[in-house]
Design a protein around this motif. Sequence first.
Motif, PDB file in Angstrom:
ATOM      1  N   VAL A  97       0.838  -1.202   0.000  1.00 56.60           N
ATOM      2  CA  VAL A  97       0.000   0.000   0.000  1.00 56.60           C
ATOM      3  C   VAL A  97       0.874   1.254   0.000  1.00 56.60           C
ATOM      4  N   ILE A  98       1.930   1.230   0.783  1.00 50.58           N
ATOM      5  CA  ILE A  98       2.827   2.386   0.839  1.00 50.58           C
ATOM      6  C   ILE A  98       3.489   2.613  -0.514  1.00 50.58           C
ATOM      7  N   ARG A  99       3.918   1.547  -1.170  1.00 53.05           N
ATOM      8  CA  ARG A  99       4.528   1.690  -2.492  1.00 53.05           C
ATOM      9  C   ARG A  99       3.509   2.206  -3.508  1.00 53.05           C
ATOM     10  N   ALA A 100       2.252   1.768  -3.388  1.00 52.22           N
ATOM     11  CA  ALA A 100       1.210   2.283  -4.286  1.00 52.22           C
ATOM     12  C   ALA A 100       1.024   3.783  -4.058  1.00 52.22           C
ATOM     13  N   LEU A 101       1.045   4.205  -2.803  1.00 53.69           N
ATOM     14  CA  LEU A 101       0.940   5.637  -2.501  1.00 53.69           C
ATOM     15  C   LEU A 101       2.142   6.393  -3.068  1.00 53.69           C
ATOM     16  N   GLU A 102       3.327   5.798  -2.956  1.00 55.63           N
ATOM     17  CA  GLU A 102       4.510   6.435  -3.528  1.00 55.63           C
ATOM     18  C   GLU A 102       4.376   6.601  -5.044  1.00 55.63           C
ATOM     19  N   ARG A 103       3.784   5.588  -5.702  1.00 55.76           N
ATOM     20  CA  ARG A 103       3.571   5.701  -7.148  1.00 55.76           C
ATOM     21  C   ARG A 103       2.574   6.812  -7.460  1.00 55.76           C
ATOM     22  N   VAL A 104       1.531   6.921  -6.649  1.00 53.74           N
ATOM     23  CA  VAL A 104       0.547   7.998  -6.832  1.00 53.74           C
ATOM     24  C   VAL A 104       1.233   9.351  -6.631  1.00 53.74           C
ATOM     25  N   LEU A 105       2.075   9.439  -5.616  1.00 51.53           N
ATOM     26  CA  LEU A 105       2.780  10.698  -5.374  1.00 51.53           C
ATOM     27  C   LEU A 105       3.724  11.029  -6.525  1.00 51.53           C
ATOM     28  N   ALA A 106       4.342  10.009  -7.120  1.00 52.51           N
ATOM     29  CA  ALA A 106       5.193  10.248  -8.295  1.00 52.51           C
ATOM     30  C   ALA A 106       4.353  10.785  -9.447  1.00 52.51           C
ATOM     31  N   HIS A 107       3.125  10.270  -9.610  1.00 54.24           N
ATOM     32  CA  HIS A 107       2.219  10.788 -10.645  1.00 54.24           C
ATOM     33  C   HIS A 107       1.827  12.226 -10.336  1.00 54.24           C
ATOM     34  N   CYS A 108       1.599  12.528  -9.046  1.00 54.89           N
ATOM     35  CA  CYS A 108       1.273  13.910  -8.660  1.00 54.89           C
ATOM     36  C   CYS A 108       2.399  14.841  -9.072  1.00 54.89           C
ATOM     37  N   LYS A 109       3.633  14.440  -8.787  1.00 55.14           N
ATOM     38  CA  LYS A 109       4.781  15.271  -9.149  1.00 55.14           C
ATOM     39  C   LYS A 109       4.847  15.459 -10.662  1.00 55.14           C
ATOM     40  N   LYS A 110       4.648  14.374 -11.389  1.00 52.67           N
ATOM     41  CA  LYS A 110       4.711  14.429 -12.854  1.00 52.67           C
ATOM     42  C   LYS A 110       3.647  15.366 -13.423  1.00 52.67           C
ATOM     43  N   GLU A 111       2.469  15.383 -12.801  1.00 51.08           N
ATOM     44  CA  GLU A 111       1.362  16.198 -13.296  1.00 51.08           C
ATOM     45  C   GLU A 111       1.315  17.584 -12.653  1.00 51.08           C
ATOM     46  N   GLY A 112       2.292  17.899 -11.799  1.00 51.04           N
ATOM     47  CA  GLY A 112       2.362  19.241 -11.221  1.00 51.04           C
ATOM     48  C   GLY A 112       1.421  19.471 -10.063  1.00 51.04           C
ATOM     49  N   VAL A 113       1.214  18.454  -9.227  1.00 43.80           N
ATOM     50  CA  VAL A 113       0.369  18.593  -8.049  1.00 43.80           C
ATOM     51  C   VAL A 113       1.259  18.497  -6.811  1.00 43.80           C
ATOM     52  N   SER A 114       1.160  19.482  -5.905  1.00 43.80           N
ATOM     53  CA  SER A 114       1.885  19.459  -4.638  1.00 43.80           C
ATOM     54  C   SER A 114       0.910  19.116  -3.526  1.00 43.80           C
ATOM     55  N   LEU A 115       1.351  18.350  -2.542  1.00 43.49           N
ATOM     56  CA  LEU A 115       0.527  18.034  -1.376  1.00 43.49           C
ATOM     57  C   LEU A 115       1.114  18.769  -0.182  1.00 43.49           C
ATOM     58  N   VAL A 116       0.243  19.487   0.531  1.00 44.86           N
ATOM     59  CA  VAL A 116       0.685  20.327   1.632  1.00 44.86           C
ATOM     60  C   VAL A 116      -0.102  19.951   2.879  1.00 44.86           C
ATOM     61  N   GLY A 117       0.574  19.779   4.018  1.00 48.21           N
ATOM     62  CA  GLY A 117      -0.093  19.463   5.270  1.00 48.21           C
ATOM     63  C   GLY A 117      -0.497  20.723   6.008  1.00 48.21           C
ATOM     64  N   TYR A 118      -1.777  20.857   6.335  1.00 47.45           N
ATOM     65  CA  TYR A 118      -2.280  21.964   7.143  1.00 47.45           C
ATOM     66  C   TYR A 118      -2.852  21.340   8.402  1.00 47.45           C
ATOM     67  N   SER A 119      -2.156  21.442   9.489  1.00 47.91           N
ATOM     68  CA  SER A 119      -2.505  20.825  10.771  1.00 47.91           C
ATOM     69  C   SER A 119      -2.963  19.391  10.546  1.00 47.91           C
ATOM     70  N   ASP A 120      -4.248  19.103  10.705  1.00 44.18           N
ATOM     71  CA  ASP A 120      -4.692  17.713  10.583  1.00 44.18           C
ATOM     72  C   ASP A 120      -5.329  17.419   9.230  1.00 44.18           C
ATOM     73  N   GLU A 121      -5.084  18.236   8.227  1.00 44.75           N
ATOM     74  CA  GLU A 121      -5.645  18.025   6.902  1.00 44.75           C
ATOM     75  C   GLU A 121      -4.532  17.832   5.887  1.00 44.75           C
ATOM     76  N   LEU A 122      -4.842  17.147   4.807  1.00 48.95           N
ATOM     77  CA  LEU A 122      -3.921  17.020   3.681  1.00 48.95           C
ATOM     78  C   LEU A 122      -4.576  17.728   2.516  1.00 48.95           C
ATOM     79  N   VAL A 123      -3.862  18.685   1.956  1.00 45.47           N
ATOM     80  CA  VAL A 123      -4.429  19.535   0.920  1.00 45.47           C
ATOM     81  C   VAL A 123      -3.548  19.472  -0.318  1.00 45.47           C
TER      82      VAL A 123
END
Length: 155
Positions: A97-123
């Motif tokens: 599951v963690i590796r699948a998430l890493e692959r999704v995050l690699a796709h986010c990077k490729k498509e220009g999406v940043s993930l930012v943590g705001y206290s208890d939320e993921l945005v």
Amino acid sequence: MLIHVKPGADQEKLQKIITNCSAGDTINVASAEQFEDLKKLLVAAKKIDIRLVMIDDEGYVSRQIHTKKRSESACASSLGETYTQQQSGFNDRQMSVIRALERVLAHCKKEGVSLVGYSDELVATPAQSVDQFESTVDSYDLDTQGVYTGADNNR
């Protein structure tokens, strides 16, 4: 070694084939029933590195399995590291599951999406945002199903 199982082989013959096979062997069968029987016998015998192949009437592979230890079958991460439970503290399914998430995050990077943590939320924000640490109209609050907790969250 390549082993061809005759269509009329009985359970005793199948058991003998599994007992005598060794790592690197390939077992070819023609029937789904023999395939299933041999698969069960392989699992029960805990044989490693055996390929079981079902060949159809036209000579094509219609089904196949290759036995491996669980830690061997774990895929490598994007960094080329193989994880086992002893190294990471996670079991094989969790690492998958963690590796699948890493692959999704690699796709986010490729498509220009940043993930930012705001206290208890993921945005998620567009990577082009001027200041990704400030909320923008383009920000998207991900439904993390309670799995993600930010660094500021008091547990």
